[in-house]
Design a protein around this motif. Structure first.
Motif, PDB file in Angstrom:
ATOM      1  N   THR A 282       1.090  -1.216   0.439  1.00 39.83           N
ATOM      2  CA  THR A 282      -0.187  -0.103  -0.305  1.00 39.83           C
ATOM      3  C   THR A 282       0.454   1.133  -0.217  1.00 39.83           C
ATOM      4  N   GLU A 283      -0.117   2.656  -0.294  1.00 39.55           N
ATOM      5  CA  GLU A 283       1.559   3.800  -0.086  1.00 39.55           C
ATOM      6  C   GLU A 283       2.159   3.487   1.811  1.00 39.55           C
ATOM      7  N   TRP A 284       0.998   2.820   2.422  1.00 40.07           N
ATOM      8  CA  TRP A 284       1.996   3.187   4.196  1.00 40.07           C
ATOM      9  C   TRP A 284       3.147   2.305   3.626  1.00 40.07           C
ATOM     10  N   MET A 285       2.730   1.358   3.050  1.00 39.36           N
ATOM     11  CA  MET A 285       4.054   0.141   3.354  1.00 39.36           C
ATOM     12  C   MET A 285       4.492  -0.327   1.146  1.00 39.36           C
ATOM     13  N   THR A 286       5.552   0.561   0.725  1.00 40.17           N
ATOM     14  CA  THR A 286       5.916   0.186  -0.756  1.00 40.17           C
ATOM     15  C   THR A 286       6.578  -1.209  -1.227  1.00 40.17           C
ATOM     16  N   PHE A 287       6.769  -1.807  -0.130  1.00 44.24           N
ATOM     17  CA  PHE A 287       8.118  -2.470  -1.070  1.00 44.24           C
ATOM     18  C   PHE A 287       7.723  -4.063  -1.013  1.00 44.24           C
ATOM     19  N   GLU A 288       8.421  -4.591  -1.396  1.00 45.88           N
ATOM     20  CA  GLU A 288       7.294  -5.770  -2.013  1.00 45.88           C
ATOM     21  C   GLU A 288       6.573  -7.067  -0.423  1.00 45.88           C
ATOM     22  N   SER A 289       6.259  -8.056  -1.646  1.00 49.14           N
ATOM     23  CA  SER A 289       5.252  -7.722  -0.328  1.00 49.14           C
ATOM     24  C   SER A 289       4.406  -9.155  -1.201  1.00 49.14           C
ATOM     25  N   LEU A 290       3.604  -9.821  -0.650  1.00 48.96           N
ATOM     26  CA  LEU A 290       3.085 -11.855  -1.098  1.00 48.96           C
ATOM     27  C   LEU A 290       2.890 -11.645  -2.489  1.00 48.96           C
ATOM     28  N   ALA A 291       2.346 -10.768  -3.399  1.00 52.35           N
ATOM     29  CA  ALA A 291       1.953 -11.335  -5.059  1.00 52.35           C
ATOM     30  C   ALA A 291       3.498 -11.085  -6.050  1.00 52.35           C
ATOM     31  N   HIS A 292       5.075 -10.742  -5.239  1.00 52.55           N
ATOM     32  CA  HIS A 292       6.373 -10.837  -6.022  1.00 52.55           C
ATOM     33  C   HIS A 292       6.663 -11.548  -4.801  1.00 52.55           C
TER      34      HIS A 292
END
Length: 319
Positions: A282-292
């Motif tokens: 999200t804009e509050w956590m812009t790093f890589e996440s599950l989808a990556h």
């Protein structure tokens, strides 16, 4: 607040129900480990946040802080943005909604659906991040809740909500579980998203057992492997792009670990595949996440070829 010191930590602990442990908790982590290059930036953001003027609410999907209506929402948002990345939430700070990477409210709903009893209990949340679950436990009737997490950014986020409105039943200490000083045992311990980061999961469970009172209970949430076999996946390198995932047990193997650690009445309440609805940038956590971390051609596999993340929530009682 330009520097994070044991004195500052003690000051926040002394106003609540953990006042008697404030000195020991504040000194449990060496002062040298409390230094972080971004702390002055975080402290400046905390100093500029508006005061709470009315109340806080803990009985909604997002812990809510009511602030002065004259506060500039754009400025408040800017100061809270300085505390990114926000992992656990969501939070509501005045008119500003903090849309975190994890929809922790969904995990909380699964815990409530499991009929976990928090009423009048003394609760420890291990690796609880910025205190989201600790505050929800308090709203559910817990007598007192201690959250321990060594990540200093998460401590700054916790202070963003609690520095102006002290919640006597909730406290956070920026320490590792292993640094927790001797204190009277807990009625209920949460270990959520922690076990798979431990090289020796049984030792972690035994350490939890040693912190529980007689007949105390554990709520355990962790990555698991599908199947009925008594086995565990041990990734050779990374799992879902994480380096520090040591093992993913089946429910059967997890039950054996709990039994060996001294627990009984093991019950599996929920098994849920993690989706991008629950974990995403999200804009509050812009790093890589599950989808990556998932195979772009097969969402049932990680980029390394392992089974995609599935999480189970279990409860157990100390024998």
């Amino acid at each position: 607040m330009h520097e994070l010191t044991p004195r500052l930590i003690r000051g926040h602990l002394e106003t609540g129900k953990f006042a008697g442990c404030a000195e020991a908790l504040s000194k449990a982590r060496p002062a040298s480990e409390l230094r972080h290059g971004d702390w002055p930036k975080w402290a400046a953001a905390l100093a500029r946040l508006p005061d709470a003027v009315d109340h806080y609410a803990l009985d909604k999907a997002a812990p809510t802080l009511v602030i002065d209506e004259s506060a500039d929402a754009a400025q408040t948002r800017e100061h809270l943005m300085a505390l990114r990345p926000w992992r656990k939430g969501p939070w509501q700070f005045g008119e500003v909604t903090i849309d975190t990477e994890w929809r922790s409210d969904l995990k909380w709903d699964r815990m409530i659906a499991a009929d976990i009893d928090f009423a009048d209990r003394r609760v420890l949340d291990i690796g609880g991040g910025n205190g989201y679950f600790a505050l929800r436990c308090a709203a559910a009737g817990a007598h007192e809740v201690l959250n321990v997490d060594p990540t200093l950014l998460f401590y700054a986020q916790y202070l963003a909500f609690t520095q102006h409105v002290r919640i006597p039943s909730v406290a956070m200490a920026p320490i590792r579980f292993e640094q927790l000083p001797d204190m009277r045992p807990f009625d209920l311990i949460l270990s959520m998203g922690v076990l798979y980061h431990r090289r020796d999961p049984i030792e972690h469970l035994r350490a939890i057992a040693n912190r529980l009172c007689d007949s105390g209970a554990l709520v355990l949430e962790t990555l698991v492997l599908e199947g009925t076999e008594n086995t565990a996946l041990v990734p050779e390198d990374r799992y879902a792009r994480m380096r520090n995932v040591w093992s993913l047990p089946t429910i059967s193997r997890l039950g054996d670990w709990l039994t060996k650690a001294g627990f009984t009445d093991v019950e599996c309440h929920d098994v849920t595949r993690t989706t991008t609805r629950e974990q995403c940038p999200t804009e509050w956590m812009t790093f890589e996440s599950l989808a990556h971390a998932l195979d772009p051609d097969d969402a049932n596999r990680t980029v390394e070829g392992h089974p995609a993340p599935i999480r189970a929530m279990l409860s157990a009682r100390l024998r």
